[in-house]
Scaffold this active site. Structure first.
Site, PDB file in Angstrom:
ATOM      1  N   PRO A   2       0.807  -1.213   0.000  1.00 58.40           N
ATOM      2  CA  PRO A   2       0.000   0.000   0.000  1.00 58.40           C
ATOM      3  C   PRO A   2       0.842   1.265   0.000  1.00 58.40           C
ATOM      4  O   PRO A   2       1.841   1.351   0.703  1.00 58.40           O
ATOM      5  CB  PRO A   2      -0.781  -0.099   1.301  1.00 58.40           C
ATOM      6  CG  PRO A   2      -0.283  -1.295   2.003  1.00 58.40           C
ATOM      7  CD  PRO A   2       0.927  -1.764   1.341  1.00 58.40           C
ATOM      8  N   GLU A   3       0.397   2.206  -0.776  1.00 59.04           N
ATOM      9  CA  GLU A   3       0.985   3.541  -0.761  1.00 59.04           C
ATOM     10  C   GLU A   3      -0.004   4.430  -0.017  1.00 59.04           C
ATOM     11  O   GLU A   3      -0.976   3.943   0.553  1.00 59.04           O
ATOM     12  CB  GLU A   3       1.238   4.017  -2.196  1.00 59.04           C
ATOM     13  CG  GLU A   3       2.096   3.025  -2.979  1.00 59.04           C
ATOM     14  CD  GLU A   3       2.418   3.460  -4.399  1.00 59.04           C
ATOM     15  OE1 GLU A   3       2.541   4.669  -4.645  1.00 59.04           O
ATOM     16  OE2 GLU A   3       2.540   2.584  -5.263  1.00 59.04           O
TER      17      GLU A   3
END
Length: 277
Positions: A2-3
């Site tokens: 995840p960013e």
DNA sequence: AGATATTCCTGGAGGC
DNA sequence: TGCCTCCAGGAATATC
């Protein structure tokens, strides 16, 4: 995995269910993630009331009434979901709340981490972090100042959490595409107007991705269990050898520009050398 | 100092 | 079917 948009999506998903609840039980199903759990992790959490949920960079922050903050990083493959037993492989931590609900941290690759910290401003994990891209402090002046000293490629620079936080491998390629800047450019070679365009590109891409509930390539799921859908909006990421969108914009060209895949710092970069200069 | 390569870990995809 | 290699949303660490 995840960013920033994915972490933000997780935070928004779990916050309503954690608010004003108390952690009654913590089950560690192994002794470590990427790093060991801090000393007394379980004991320090059990009985703690949750007073706030927020995000800094790609870290999830759960503030407690014990004057400590539970810090969770999802790494590449981590997820947080409310589920019931039976537990699955790679369900590493189970938090039980005072309403009986169970928040499960699942992380096959185990690049995630958890810590309990007194002060998230000065703590080792946070001390070096740069500006939040969606906050006031992120603009062409501040970005320009950080880029001035960097002679490496611009793509590497915007993925460096000291320059700006939250931009990972997907959104780095997408932002540079938006800004029409080649990922290969030296960071300190960007003109003022290009830095402005890059700022706008980063903000736009992240904001749109948050609105879409993040991107699901392989295994990202929101805390609801549903995938995000921003992956359908990727303009270059994963589009190797597909025609670039600029082909249509600029009319019929002799050679249709294709999206290229290259490697920078061991990570895939996607770009178009026709519209990104 | 700053740039680059390596490392942690598991699982899925694709080649043979 | 199986075995092998490569690749994946991160980021600290080592090496030049």
């Amino acid at each position: 995995m995840p960013e920033l948009p994915e972490v933000e999506t997780v935070v928004r998903g779990i916050a309503p269910h954690l608010k004003k609840r108390r952690i009654t039980q913590v089950e560690l199903r192994r002794a470590d993630l990427r790093v060991p759990f801090p000393k007394g992790f379980k004991e320090r959490l059990e009985g703690a009331g949750i007073t706030g949920i927020s995000r800094r960079a790609k870290y999830i922050l759960i503030e407690l009434d014990t004057a400590e903050t539970l810090v969770i990083h999802l790494g590449m493959s981590g997820s947080l979901m409310f589920r019931e037993a039976p537990f699955k492989k790679h369900d590493h931590v189970i938090f039980t709340l005072d309403n009986g609900k169970k928040l499960i941290f699942h992380d096959p690759r185990r690049f995630g981490l958890m810590d309990l910290v007194k002060d998230t401003k000065t703590h080792k994990l946070f001390a070096h972090l740069g500006v939040e891209p969606l906050a006031e402090g992120f603009n062409s002046v501040t970005l320009g100042a950080s880029l001035k000293t960097r002679s490496g490629p611009i793509k590497t620079a915007i993925m460096d959490q000291k320059v700006v936080v939250g931009v990972g491998n997907i959104y780095a390629s997408e932002s540079l595409f938006q800004a029409h800047i080649s990922p290969l450019r030296k960071a300190n070679s960007l003109k003022k107007s290009e830095i402005s365009a890059l700022c706008e590109g980063i903000k736009n891409v992240l904001e749109l991705a948050i609105k879409s509930g993040g991107s699901s390539i392989k295994d990202f799921v929101q805390s609801s269990g549903k995938p995000g859908y921003f992956q359908h909006s990727f303009e270059v990421y994963g589009h190797t050898n597909k025609p670039c969108l600029c082909a249509a914009k600029h009319g019929i060209l002799k050679i249709t520009p294709l999206v290229k895949k290259i490697t920078q710092q061991g990570r895939a970069t996607y770009y178009c050398n026709n519209c990104q200069k």
